[in-house]
Design an enzyme around this catalytic site. Sequence first.
Site, PDB file in Angstrom:
ATOM      1  N   TYR A 138       0.826  -1.207   0.000  1.00  0.00           N
ATOM      2  CA  TYR A 138       0.000   0.000   0.000  1.00  0.00           C
ATOM      3  C   TYR A 138       0.868   1.270   0.000  1.00  0.00           C
ATOM      4  CZ  TYR A 138      -3.898  -2.999   1.640  1.00  0.00           C
ATOM      5  OH  TYR A 138      -4.853  -3.967   1.785  1.00  0.00           O
ATOM      6  N   GLU A 254      -8.146  -5.313   8.172  1.00  0.00           N
ATOM      7  CA  GLU A 254      -6.812  -5.093   8.735  1.00  0.00           C
ATOM      8  C   GLU A 254      -6.891  -4.476  10.127  1.00  0.00           C
ATOM      9  OE1 GLU A 254      -4.254  -2.752   6.326  1.00  0.00           O
ATOM     10  OE2 GLU A 254      -2.643  -2.704   7.805  1.00  0.00           O
ATOM     11  N   GLU A 385      -5.343  10.262  13.106  1.00  0.00           N
ATOM     12  CA  GLU A 385      -6.080  11.405  12.551  1.00  0.00           C
ATOM     13  C   GLU A 385      -7.039  10.942  11.451  1.00  0.00           C
ATOM     14  OE1 GLU A 385      -2.847  11.312  13.079  1.00  0.00           O
ATOM     15  OE2 GLU A 385      -2.597  12.828  14.647  1.00  0.00           O
TER      16      GLU A 385
END
Length: 401
Positions: A138, A254, A385
């Site tokens: 990723y 995940e 965040e």
Amino acid sequence: MEFKFNEKEEAFYNEVEDFLKKELPPDWPDIPLVWPGGYSPSGYRTEENYKTAERFRAKIIEKGWLTISWPKEYGGKEYTNMEQAIFDERMSYYRAPVVDVIAAGIVGPTLLRIGTEEQQKQWIPKIASGEIRMWLGYSEPNAGSDLAGIQTTAIEDGDEYVLNGQKVWSSGAHVMDYAWLIARTDPSARRHRGVSFFIVDNKSPGITMRPVLNILGQHHFNEVFYDNVRVPRENLIGQKNRGFYHLMTALDFERVTLVGIGGFKRMFEEIVDYVKTTERDGRPMSENRSVKNKLAEIATKIEIGYILVWRTAEMLDKGRDPHVESSILKVVSTELAQSIAEVAMDIMGPYAQIVEESDYTPIRALIPRGFLESISATIGAGTSEIQRNIIARRGLGLPRE
């Protein structure tokens, strides 16, 4: 809200407990060098420990517990998600060797949702048997947590795609077999609508890997470069150019797999034992009001984590995807990993900074390791965040700005 196991779940809890006590050495929970919620795999101090871990992994696969909640036709046991959560909790509490979180916990469940029948027949049995292991392709140097900013390209050429670009912070890529990788298949499309998923063989010509040492000085991360790497067309998973939406499903899985809530409980119990058996100024540390308050706060956070784990498992069993809940779990568990380390550092003082095991080192020198390792926990798999933005928008219905 109260969660209570039914009779079948209670019986499975006891079965897992008995299995772990029988198949692992009695002192095993004191052996792995691992911090709950961290990203580094378990380390061991002796070669015999590594051999014990490999033997245990083989027994888990033989028992069919690697893919415990998968359908039977794909090598699973068709156990409920609550039973899967029970299994994960007991495994992490005993610090049992993890078999393969990525392939079995993320890729497999996503393939069962978005893969074609042919793809499922090709890949699922190999994952269920532990034959192949995978890493997540990723992260990229300029994308960070913005996965829509992926720049690695996969351009169609006959019956293949040609891959060019770079992945980074690639955990364990150097010891795995395949990448579960996302790449841009339509560079002219809008950011979220031109990427696709691929399974890429690590042995493909044109792949170069370079180690990246983590904060503990260990080789766990990698930079991976793709230079005209050819990938068979059939290795594109799911719909072409719909990869970002498939990615959201994979990320939900995940974030659930990262919890290992039992590991937090085990670590906390060790710290509590330490303050009960250690004196400062002639009195047990457990009598210190400040120490008691700090530990009470951690105990409360762990119980919150347990409730979230059981609630998420219950949701999955009712057929609901845990979009917001997985983000909440990610924030709670990774920040808990940091809180436990910070409290232990505070309570134990200078002794907690000794990095080598000795007569003066509390809890086998795990505290400084956890303090350093947990720093990355709130960054990997989407920063805190990012998770808070998801919770605000999807969970609370708040505007983007």
